[in-house]
Design a protein around this motif. Structure first.
Motif, mmCIF file in Angstrom:
data_model
loop_
_atom_site.group_PDB
_atom_site.id
_atom_site.type_symbol
_atom_site.label_atom_id
_atom_site.label_comp_id
_atom_site.label_asym_id
_atom_site.label_seq_id
_atom_site.Cartn_x
_atom_site.Cartn_y
_atom_site.Cartn_z
ATOM 1 N N HIS A 113 0.861 -1.176 0.000
ATOM 2 C CA HIS A 113 0.000 0.000 0.000
ATOM 3 C C HIS A 113 0.908 1.240 0.000
ATOM 4 N N HIS A 114 0.664 2.149 -0.938
ATOM 5 C CA HIS A 114 1.543 3.302 -1.132
ATOM 6 C C HIS A 114 1.734 4.144 0.148
ATOM 7 N N ILE A 115 0.650 4.376 0.861
ATOM 8 C CA ILE A 115 0.735 5.230 2.063
ATOM 9 C C ILE A 115 1.513 4.521 3.174
ATOM 10 N N GLY A 117 3.849 2.596 2.569
ATOM 11 C CA GLY A 117 5.222 2.787 2.076
ATOM 12 C C GLY A 117 5.773 4.130 2.538
ATOM 13 N N HIS A 118 5.008 5.194 2.326
ATOM 14 C CA HIS A 118 5.473 6.525 2.764
ATOM 15 C C HIS A 118 5.838 6.504 4.250
ATOM 16 N N ILE A 119 4.958 5.922 5.066
ATOM 17 C CA ILE A 119 5.213 5.880 6.517
ATOM 18 C C ILE A 119 6.515 5.117 6.788
ATOM 19 N N ALA A 138 1.388 13.462 4.284
ATOM 20 C CA ALA A 138 0.844 14.557 3.472
ATOM 21 C C ALA A 138 1.490 14.506 2.099
ATOM 22 N N SER A 139 0.656 14.233 1.086
ATOM 23 C CA SER A 139 1.193 14.129 -0.270
ATOM 24 C C SER A 139 0.238 14.816 -1.229
ATOM 25 N N GLY A 140 0.410 14.536 -2.534
ATOM 26 C CA GLY A 140 -0.460 15.159 -3.521
ATOM 27 C C GLY A 140 -1.880 14.603 -3.457
ATOM 28 N N THR A 303 9.328 12.135 -1.188
ATOM 29 C CA THR A 303 8.557 12.056 -2.432
ATOM 30 C C THR A 303 8.603 10.592 -2.911
ATOM 31 N N ASP A 304 7.773 10.264 -3.899
ATOM 32 C CA ASP A 304 7.613 8.857 -4.286
ATOM 33 C C ASP A 304 8.941 8.191 -4.675
ATOM 34 N N ASN A 305 9.159 7.004 -4.137
ATOM 35 C CA ASN A 305 10.404 6.275 -4.411
ATOM 36 C C ASN A 305 10.200 4.792 -4.127
HETATM 37 ZN ZN ZN Z 1 3.221 9.339 -2.683
#
Ligand code: ZN
Ligand code: KG4
Length: 335
Positions: A113-115, A117-119, A138-140, A303-305
């Motif tokens: 899950h992308h979020i 991932g961010h965490i 907090a993202s786009g 940012t996305d990676n």
């Molecule tokens: Zn993102």
């Protein structure tokens, strides 16, 4: 030691990373092919263009990630991929590639899950961080404050009721003629501006930590249009600084308020907007005042990676939570 190849293609970055875990995370490679220059022409991400660009570069990005990490496919323990949330056409490119690769090299497939991932980018940059903690994402596309009870257990405590924070940055940037993506442009102008010149509305809901950014966005846009109609010069730097302060102050103060309520010792920032200097500065101030430790990843991991997807994938790997060949892309999905 666990070694994972992770693929991210949910929006406008095609990325692949090789991430190892051996007590702590070690990012062996994190290749990011950004489409920003292309989407700039349109003032925002065009989904169809994004999908086509992912298809064009995904093979090279993966080859480069493997080469830089100096590993072979047989040295991997798993292949991970972002499957939700995001632009479906964009996600499908990564999902389909990951499925085929996992099948071809006979390795498990992990859906991330992308979020989440961010965490998880925070586990890479703060190796001693452990749940429970409170994290602002907090993202786009998202603005959420989650109580991370455990590695697999999240409770969303606050969310936006309309626009995501990054979306508001992008919109205001466009109206000010600063281009896409808005966050870095607004931040740059804000450095030369007075953040207290204009006071924009901060919305509070009863019995809720939720936020709303459409009001401040409309307020700023109306002010700019009024000034234009009167033939006044637009004070771009002061508007950027006052807008940035308004949004970041709401996010940072609420993050720490929630952390105090939950009684946690740590708070984290994640997502593209976590790259913002003012947000980091305000969060640092509020966290310090409350005796709470603030964590945030370096900008490249905000940012996305692919590396953040690899970090999250490790926890799925540990649980044996593998996907099969029926894995599909999903546009919207809660954590
Ligand atoms: Zn993102
Ligand atoms: O996480 P991300 O790369 O992609 C999504 O998952 O959406 O976040 C992109 C968002 C964009 O809205 C961009 O304007 C914002 O993050 N952003 C920033 C900064 N750098 C990127 N916002 C504020 N300040 C920044 N320095």
């Amino acid at each position: 030691m666990t070694r994972i190849l992770a693929i991210e293609s949910s929006c406008d970055e095609t990325s692949a990373a090789v991430v190892e875990y051996d007590g702590r995370f070690d990012v062996k490679s994190d290749i990011i092919a950004s489409q920003i220059e292309k989407h700039k022409l349109f003032g925002g991400v065009v989904p169809e263009v994004a999908s086509r660009m992912h298809i064009e570069c995904i093979s090279n990005v993966i080859d480069e990630a493997m080469e830089e990490a100096k590993v072979r496919f047989e040295d991997l323990d798993a292949v991970a991929v972002t499957y939700a949330p995001g632009l479906v056409g964009a996600l499908l490119v990564g999902v389909n590639y990951a499925k085929s690769l996992a099948l071809a090299i006979n390795k498990p497939l992990i859906a991330v899950h992308h979020i989440e991932g961010h965490i998880s980018a925070n586990y890479i940059s703060s190796p001693d961080l452990k749940p429970p903690y409170v994290c602002l994402v907090a993202s786009g596309g998202h603005s959420t404050i989650a109580y991370v009870e455990d590695y697999d257990s999240y409770k969303v405590i606050a969310k936006t009721r309309d626009d995501a924070a990054g979306e508001a940055f992008d919109k205001i940037s466009r109206v000010l003629g600063l281009g896409y993506p808005g966050g870095p442009q607004i931040q740059k102008c804000a450095e030369a501006g007075n953040q207290h010149r204009f006071e924009f509305p901060k919305v509070n809901f009863e019995n809720s930590y939720d936020f709303s950014f459409s009001g401040v966005k409309t307020n700023v846009i109306n002010m700019i249009h009024n000034m234009e109609q009167k033939g006044e010069e637009i004070p771009t730097n002061d508007i950027a600084a006052s807008f940035q302060y308004c949004v970041c102050d709401v996010l940072a103060s609420r993050l720490v308020e929630i952390a105090k309520e939950k009684g946690v010792k740590d708070v984290c920032l994640a997502g593209g907007v976590a790259a913002n200097k003012k947000l980091r500065e305000l969060a640092e101030k509020y966290a310090n005042d409350a005796g709470i430790q603030l964590h945030y990843p370096p900008i490249i991991l905000c940012t996305d990676n692919g590396a953040m997807i690899g970090a999250r994938a490790y926890f799925e790997y540990k649980k044996g939570n593998f996907a099969d060949s029926s894995l599909n892309a999903v546009a919207t999905k809660n954590m």
